[in-house]
Design an enzyme around this catalytic site. Sequence first.
Site, PDB file in Angstrom:
ATOM      1  N   ASN A   9       0.870  -1.178   0.000  1.00 26.73           N
ATOM      2  CA  ASN A   9       0.000   0.000   0.000  1.00 26.73           C
ATOM      3  C   ASN A   9       0.906   1.227   0.000  1.00 26.73           C
ATOM      4  OD1 ASN A   9      -1.734   2.093   0.490  1.00 26.73           O
ATOM      5  ND2 ASN A   9      -2.364   1.400   2.540  1.00 26.73           N
ATOM      6  N   TRP A  10       0.992   1.850  -1.159  1.00 29.52           N
ATOM      7  CA  TRP A  10       1.931   2.972  -1.291  1.00 29.52           C
ATOM      8  C   TRP A  10       1.402   4.248  -0.650  1.00 29.52           C
ATOM      9  CZ3 TRP A  10       4.321   2.828  -6.941  1.00 29.52           C
ATOM     10  CH2 TRP A  10       4.940   1.587  -7.123  1.00 29.52           C
ATOM     11  N   LYS A  11       0.132   4.247  -0.260  1.00 25.69           N
ATOM     12  CA  LYS A  11      -0.483   5.436   0.358  1.00 25.69           C
ATOM     13  C   LYS A  11      -0.260   6.653  -0.557  1.00 25.69           C
ATOM     14  CE  LYS A  11      -0.176   3.206   4.805  1.00 25.69           C
ATOM     15  NZ  LYS A  11      -0.077   3.314   6.270  1.00 25.69           N
ATOM     16  N   HIS A  95      -9.517   1.284   4.818  1.00 25.04           N
ATOM     17  CA  HIS A  95      -8.262   1.453   5.553  1.00 25.04           C
ATOM     18  C   HIS A  95      -8.488   2.393   6.741  1.00 25.04           C
ATOM     19  CE1 HIS A  95      -4.141   2.570   6.494  1.00 25.04           C
ATOM     20  NE2 HIS A  95      -3.783   1.464   5.870  1.00 25.04           N
ATOM     21  N   GLU A  97      -6.829   4.768   7.845  1.00 23.09           N
ATOM     22  CA  GLU A  97      -6.589   6.185   7.557  1.00 23.09           C
ATOM     23  C   GLU A  97      -7.806   6.812   6.894  1.00 23.09           C
ATOM     24  OE1 GLU A  97      -2.908   5.487   5.529  1.00 23.09           O
ATOM     25  OE2 GLU A  97      -1.974   4.966   7.441  1.00 23.09           O
ATOM     26  N   GLU A 167      -5.388  -4.904  10.480  1.00 21.32           N
ATOM     27  CA  GLU A 167      -4.369  -3.881  10.713  1.00 21.32           C
ATOM     28  C   GLU A 167      -4.660  -3.172  12.030  1.00 21.32           C
ATOM     29  OE1 GLU A 167      -2.368  -2.618   6.768  1.00 21.32           O
ATOM     30  OE2 GLU A 167      -4.086  -1.318   7.102  1.00 21.32           O
ATOM     31  N   GLY A 173       2.598   2.280  10.915  1.00 18.38           N
ATOM     32  CA  GLY A 173       3.568   3.361  10.806  1.00 18.38           C
ATOM     33  C   GLY A 173       4.304   3.669  12.096  1.00 18.38           C
ATOM     34  N   SER A 213       3.438  -2.133  10.393  1.00 20.66           N
ATOM     35  CA  SER A 213       4.889  -2.216  10.615  1.00 20.66           C
ATOM     36  C   SER A 213       5.476  -3.575  10.229  1.00 20.66           C
ATOM     37  CB  SER A 213       5.246  -1.862  12.064  1.00 20.66           C
ATOM     38  OG  SER A 213       4.882  -0.523  12.341  1.00 20.66           O
ATOM     39  N   GLY A 234       2.905  -1.037   4.309  1.00 23.01           N
ATOM     40  CA  GLY A 234       2.931   0.381   3.986  1.00 23.01           C
ATOM     41  C   GLY A 234       4.350   0.847   3.718  1.00 23.01           C
ATOM     42  N   GLY A 235       4.963   1.465   4.709  1.00 25.40           N
ATOM     43  CA  GLY A 235       6.282   2.077   4.559  1.00 25.40           C
ATOM     44  C   GLY A 235       7.321   1.191   3.893  1.00 25.40           C
TER      45      GLY A 235
HETATM   46  P1  13P Z   1       3.060   0.435   7.733  1.00 29.19           P
HETATM   47  O1  13P Z   1       3.547  -0.855   7.109  1.00 29.19           O
HETATM   48  O2  13P Z   1       3.789   1.643   7.268  1.00 29.19           O
HETATM   49  O3  13P Z   1       2.941   0.310   9.215  1.00 29.19           O
HETATM   50  O4  13P Z   1       1.557   0.632   7.190  1.00 29.19           O
HETATM   51  C1  13P Z   1       0.665  -0.411   7.253  1.00 29.19           C
HETATM   52  C2  13P Z   1      -0.529  -0.078   6.479  1.00 29.19           C
HETATM   53  O5  13P Z   1      -1.284   0.817   6.815  1.00 29.19           O
HETATM   54  C3  13P Z   1      -0.778  -0.839   5.233  1.00 29.19           C
HETATM   55  O6  13P Z   1      -2.047  -0.598   4.738  1.00 29.19           O
END
Ligand code: 13P
Length: 250
Positions: A9-11, A95, A97, A167, A173, A213, A234-235
């Site tokens: 997930n590149w956000k 998600h 967010e 999640e 994050g 994470s 994510g990251g």
């Molecule tokens: P991180 O891997 O950066 O914690 O993010 C997880 C996430 O929200 C994937 O959708």
Amino acid sequence: MRTPIIAGNWKMYKTVGEAVDLVKGLLEGLGELRGREMVICPPFTALYAVRPLLVGTSVGLGAQNLYHEREGAYTGEVSPAMLADVGCGYVILGHSERRQYFGETDAGVNRKIGAALAAGLRPIVCVGEVKAERDQGRAEEVVGGQLAGCLDGLGAEQMASVVIAYEPVWAIGTGDTATPDDAQAMHAFIRGRLREQFGPETAEGVRIQYGGSVKPDNVDDLMAQADIDGALVGGASLKAEGFLRIVHFQ
Ligand code: 13P
């Protein structure tokens, strides 16, 4: 058996040029993908540019959101058909967010799931508790409620095309990953709820990803758990080398 699915997930990261470079880097280092599925979810603006690079590869394409209507006067929104048109096979829905910053609700996610499935997209449906809820011992109650709301009215056949992503919000994050045992316990709980709603056969087939994470150094222990069938990253999905290490978990 369930084929593990690792999704990035590149956000809200990567310009078109950066996205193309990252995909090229991923494809160069990918090697053979045996017994697992890999999906990347760039921002909307990069989907069309990235798609031709993925044709003929084993890497799938996904989006990070959609609007549930087919088309219309909905300024700023993107429809399921538009995502299918640019070659998406998956879409992340609900998600945390989006729930936190854009007011998304379980009922709204439920509408989006129906619209995604109708357009031939596979939803990756996100659920997860916040820290206070876990501390109060309410994590299962919260996740159970999200599942019930998001999956309301779906049939077993539809559910077979859905991926669930657990999640925990406090792990996103933060570098603060759920322990493999805690994650496994929640995944087993989720599968139990799927069993009640859709029957044992469907529940056994649904893939449940862990997200929060996930890194090269913790992915192997997470993926060793019986009910963890993948990761939503994510990251650590923003750099080719690290994400490839995650995709090639042991
Ligand atoms: P991180 O891997 O950066 O914690 O993010 C997880 C996430 O929200 C994937 O959708």
